[in-house]
Design a protein around this motif. Structure first.
Motif, PDB file in Angstrom:
ATOM      1  N   LYS A  83       0.830  -1.208   0.000  1.00 49.61           N
ATOM      2  CA  LYS A  83       0.000   0.000   0.000  1.00 49.61           C
ATOM      3  C   LYS A  83       0.863   1.256   0.000  1.00 49.61           C
ATOM      4  O   LYS A  83       1.672   1.461   0.903  1.00 49.61           O
ATOM      5  CB  LYS A  83      -0.929   0.022   1.217  1.00 49.61           C
ATOM      6  CG  LYS A  83      -1.921  -1.124   1.291  1.00 49.61           C
ATOM      7  CD  LYS A  83      -2.842  -0.961   2.495  1.00 49.61           C
ATOM      8  CE  LYS A  83      -3.755  -2.159   2.670  1.00 49.61           C
ATOM      9  NZ  LYS A  83      -3.013  -3.352   3.163  1.00 49.61           N
ATOM     10  N   LEU A  84       0.642   2.096  -1.012  1.00 54.27           N
ATOM     11  CA  LEU A  84       1.304   3.395  -1.102  1.00 54.27           C
ATOM     12  C   LEU A  84       0.306   4.467  -0.697  1.00 54.27           C
ATOM     13  O   LEU A  84      -0.768   4.598  -1.295  1.00 54.27           O
ATOM     14  CB  LEU A  84       1.799   3.644  -2.527  1.00 54.27           C
ATOM     15  CG  LEU A  84       2.589   4.937  -2.756  1.00 54.27           C
ATOM     16  CD1 LEU A  84       3.955   4.848  -2.083  1.00 54.27           C
ATOM     17  CD2 LEU A  84       2.736   5.221  -4.248  1.00 54.27           C
ATOM     18  N   ARG A  85       0.661   5.238   0.318  1.00 58.03           N
ATOM     19  CA  ARG A  85      -0.221   6.296   0.795  1.00 58.03           C
ATOM     20  C   ARG A  85      -0.241   7.478  -0.176  1.00 58.03           C
ATOM     21  O   ARG A  85       0.604   7.589  -1.066  1.00 58.03           O
ATOM     22  CB  ARG A  85       0.243   6.791   2.165  1.00 58.03           C
ATOM     23  CG  ARG A  85       0.269   5.741   3.266  1.00 58.03           C
ATOM     24  CD  ARG A  85       0.669   6.419   4.568  1.00 58.03           C
ATOM     25  NE  ARG A  85       0.783   5.499   5.687  1.00 58.03           N
ATOM     26  CZ  ARG A  85       1.922   4.918   6.070  1.00 58.03           C
ATOM     27  NH1 ARG A  85       3.053   5.157   5.391  1.00 58.03           N
ATOM     28  NH2 ARG A  85       1.955   4.103   7.110  1.00 58.03           N
ATOM     29  N   ALA A  86      -1.190   8.373   0.059  1.00 60.29           N
ATOM     30  CA  ALA A  86      -1.304   9.569  -0.774  1.00 60.29           C
ATOM     31  C   ALA A  86      -0.068  10.447  -0.674  1.00 60.29           C
ATOM     32  O   ALA A  86       0.257  11.179  -1.620  1.00 60.29           O
ATOM     33  CB  ALA A  86      -2.555  10.355  -0.382  1.00 60.29           C
ATOM     34  N   ASP A  87       0.648  10.380   0.458  1.00 64.95           N
ATOM     35  CA  ASP A  87       1.844  11.212   0.630  1.00 64.95           C
ATOM     36  C   ASP A  87       3.098  10.577   0.034  1.00 64.95           C
ATOM     37  O   ASP A  87       4.198  11.106   0.179  1.00 64.95           O
ATOM     38  CB  ASP A  87       2.068  11.536   2.113  1.00 64.95           C
ATOM     39  CG  ASP A  87       2.380  10.294   2.956  1.00 64.95           C
ATOM     40  OD1 ASP A  87       2.515   9.187   2.398  1.00 64.95           O
ATOM     41  OD2 ASP A  87       2.492  10.442   4.194  1.00 64.95           O
ATOM     42  N   GLY A  88       2.933   9.410  -0.626  1.00 63.06           N
ATOM     43  CA  GLY A  88       4.067   8.781  -1.298  1.00 63.06           C
ATOM     44  C   GLY A  88       4.873   7.831  -0.438  1.00 63.06           C
ATOM     45  O   GLY A  88       5.916   7.341  -0.887  1.00 63.06           O
ATOM     46  N   THR A  89       4.419   7.544   0.777  1.00 64.74           N
ATOM     47  CA  THR A  89       5.108   6.592   1.652  1.00 64.74           C
ATOM     48  C   THR A  89       4.348   5.268   1.690  1.00 64.74           C
ATOM     49  O   THR A  89       3.119   5.243   1.525  1.00 64.74           O
ATOM     50  CB  THR A  89       5.243   7.134   3.080  1.00 64.74           C
ATOM     51  OG1 THR A  89       3.925   7.342   3.630  1.00 64.74           O
ATOM     52  CG2 THR A  89       6.022   8.436   3.082  1.00 64.74           C
ATOM     53  N   PHE A  90       5.082   4.194   1.925  1.00 59.98           N
ATOM     54  CA  PHE A  90       4.464   2.874   1.991  1.00 59.98           C
ATOM     55  C   PHE A  90       4.048   2.534   3.418  1.00 59.98           C
ATOM     56  O   PHE A  90       4.717   2.910   4.388  1.00 59.98           O
ATOM     57  CB  PHE A  90       5.438   1.801   1.509  1.00 59.98           C
ATOM     58  CG  PHE A  90       5.589   1.733   0.014  1.00 59.98           C
ATOM     59  CD1 PHE A  90       4.595   1.143  -0.768  1.00 59.98           C
ATOM     60  CD2 PHE A  90       6.709   2.248  -0.613  1.00 59.98           C
ATOM     61  CE1 PHE A  90       4.723   1.074  -2.154  1.00 59.98           C
ATOM     62  CE2 PHE A  90       6.849   2.182  -1.994  1.00 59.98           C
ATOM     63  CZ  PHE A  90       5.857   1.598  -2.764  1.00 59.98           C
ATOM     64  N   VAL A  91       2.964   1.791   3.542  1.00 56.07           N
ATOM     65  CA  VAL A  91       2.536   1.236   4.824  1.00 56.07           C
ATOM     66  C   VAL A  91       3.489   0.098   5.178  1.00 56.07           C
ATOM     67  O   VAL A  91       3.809  -0.734   4.330  1.00 56.07           O
ATOM     68  CB  VAL A  91       1.091   0.718   4.749  1.00 56.07           C
ATOM     69  CG1 VAL A  91       0.686   0.034   6.051  1.00 56.07           C
ATOM     70  CG2 VAL A  91       0.135   1.859   4.405  1.00 56.07           C
ATOM     71  N   GLU A  92       3.967   0.085   6.420  1.00 55.05           N
ATOM     72  CA  GLU A  92       4.855  -0.986   6.870  1.00 55.05           C
ATOM     73  C   GLU A  92       3.995  -2.165   7.325  1.00 55.05           C
ATOM     74  O   GLU A  92       3.324  -2.101   8.349  1.00 55.05           O
ATOM     75  CB  GLU A  92       5.751  -0.499   8.011  1.00 55.05           C
ATOM     76  CG  GLU A  92       6.757   0.558   7.590  1.00 55.05           C
ATOM     77  CD  GLU A  92       7.739   0.050   6.536  1.00 55.05           C
ATOM     78  OE1 GLU A  92       8.137  -1.132   6.611  1.00 55.05           O
ATOM     79  OE2 GLU A  92       8.084   0.841   5.629  1.00 55.05           O
ATOM     80  N   GLU A  93       4.007  -3.238   6.567  1.00 50.69           N
ATOM     81  CA  GLU A  93       3.173  -4.405   6.844  1.00 50.69           C
ATOM     82  C   GLU A  93       3.724  -5.596   6.069  1.00 50.69           C
ATOM     83  O   GLU A  93       4.568  -5.425   5.174  1.00 50.69           O
ATOM     84  CB  GLU A  93       1.727  -4.124   6.417  1.00 50.69           C
ATOM     85  CG  GLU A  93       1.597  -3.812   4.933  1.00 50.69           C
ATOM     86  CD  GLU A  93       0.187  -3.433   4.516  1.00 50.69           C
ATOM     87  OE1 GLU A  93      -0.748  -3.761   5.248  1.00 50.69           O
ATOM     88  OE2 GLU A  93       0.036  -2.808   3.455  1.00 50.69           O
ATOM     89  N   PRO A  94       3.260  -6.804   6.388  1.00 49.67           N
ATOM     90  CA  PRO A  94       3.735  -7.982   5.643  1.00 49.67           C
ATOM     91  C   PRO A  94       3.328  -7.939   4.180  1.00 49.67           C
ATOM     92  O   PRO A  94       2.349  -7.286   3.792  1.00 49.67           O
ATOM     93  CB  PRO A  94       3.056  -9.152   6.374  1.00 49.67           C
ATOM     94  CG  PRO A  94       2.757  -8.630   7.737  1.00 49.67           C
ATOM     95  CD  PRO A  94       2.430  -7.169   7.552  1.00 49.67           C
TER      96      PRO A  94
END
Length: 387
Positions: free
Chosen positions: A354-365
């Motif tokens: 998942k890439l957030r709207a701010d351009g960062t990825f969600v840290e998850e498996p």
């Protein structure tokens, strides 16, 4: 450890740098190395449960297993992945991996009616005996692909026939099939059923062609908006557009998935209506690509304004598949570059989801279910470059 050896075998020189791909051949080379030397070894070495059977639901971004109750769709998808690896000529243990997932699936998920339940626990106990259309679709896709790669005694054809017969109980009087979830009248489950039926039809099954034609007709007459040419998601029991926000949902990733399937059907059967629909669906999906990030977002409203700007991995794979069919090299290279960003992780062969709207990825498996999508994009890229 097996996982460490897989990482050491990876060609770190093939990891993406800051520059984009120069051409599609270069992109295909990168994805081919990533698939063969990183992803396939990792998800077999670390993603398969040697103790309890089957495949894990996911891996941490560091490549460690994340045990959880097992969904039927994961086993069907991973069997598809490794069977396809065999068709591609991967020199790893594709046959062992594919049957590892398939044998577990047949043993733990089969119901007496020919269909497959949706969820079992780590101990193998049944947690949810529901037969979902979505899961039957991946039973069909997994069995068809493995039957093609390694037919053994032909038992998978009989399994698939059992699924088709069992699905008769899930038919809806107004047409199509009823899904066993909160949104029983939906396009998405039919889309995956179409893919599974098409996989068997391409192996020469005339009875599967009937199922393919029925679902394509549902898409043309019900799921695709007659004025806008884009795919709707949810409906009522008469297959009229659902009320409220559910009826207004547009998913760019599904526009691309359906476009790819309708084009595939059009080419197989000479169906001009499907060919025209595919072009419209692709155009609709492109309206969901965020120009700032270059990603296909999760959701739009039916006026094509943003509904959910988060960008999961799977719509990027479907964007690449469709762009390779309907657009030029520049657009395809951009889509390939975007997808590569999700695959650049601390453990080569894992991915971000998942890439957030701010351009960062969600840290998850990394979810195992994504491998099916990524491989589909790789296949289309390899086909486009003559591999």
């Amino acid at each position: 450890m097996a996982i460490d050896s897989a990482i050491r075998r990876a060609d770190t020189g093939s990891r993406a740098g800051g520059d984009g791909f120069a051409n599609l051949a270069q992109a295909a080379d990168w994805y081919d190395r990533w698939l063969r030397t990183q992803a396939l070894p990792l998800w077999w070495d670390a993603g398969a449960d040697r103790q309890r059977g089957g495949f894990f639901e996911g891996l941490s971004i560091e490549g460690q297993p994340r045990p959880a109750p097992r969904r039927a769709r994961v086993q069907g998808r991973q069997a598809f992945v490794y069977a396809t690896a065999g068709v591609l000529g991967w020199d790893g243990p594709w046959r062992e991996a594919a049957w590892h997932g398939m044998d577990f699936f047949l043993d733990r998920f089969a119901r007496p009616d020919g269909l497959f339940r949706t969820l079992v626990g780590l101990d193998g106990a049944v947690l949810d005996d529901t037969a979902m259309l979505y899961d039957q679709a991946f039973a069909l896709l997994g069995t068809a692909t493995l039957h093609q790669a390694d037919p053994r005694g032909g038992e998978l054809a009989q399994v698939a026939r059992g699924v088709r017969q069992g699905l008769e109980a899930m038919r809806h009087p107004a047409g199509g099939y009823r899904e066993n979830i909160a949104h029983p009248f939906q396009a998405n489950a039919h889309m995956h059923l179409l893919e599974g039926a098409m996989a068997w039809a391409e192996l020469g099954g005339g009875e599967w062609e009937v199922m393919v034609d029925e679902i394509v007709e549902m898409a043309l007459s019900v799921f695709i908006d007659p004025e806008g040419g884009f795919l709707r998601e949810f409906f009522d029991a008469e297959w009229r557009l659902a009320d409220g926000e559910d009826g207004r949902l547009v998913e760019p990733g599904h526009q691309f998935e359906w476009a790819w399937l309708m084009d595939r059907h059009a080419k197989r059967r000479g169906d001009s209506r499907a060919a025209k629909a595919a072009l419209g669906l692709y155009a609709a999906g492109r309206r969901g690509v965020d120009p700032a990030r270059g990603v296909a977002v999760n959701e739009l409203w039916d006026d094509f304004s943003p509904r959910d700007p988060t960008a999961r991995l799977w719509p990027q794979t479907e964007h690449l598949k469709a762009t390779l069919l309907f657009d030029g090299e520049i657009a395809s290279l951009a889509a390939a570059q975007v997808l590569r960003r999700y695959l650049e992780t601390p453990t080569p062969g894992a991915w971000r989801d998942k890439l957030r709207a701010d351009g960062t990825f969600v840290e998850e498996p990394a979810p195992a279910t994504s491998f099916y999508h990524i491989l589909g994009a790789c296949l289309e890229l390899f086909k486009a470059t003559g591999r």
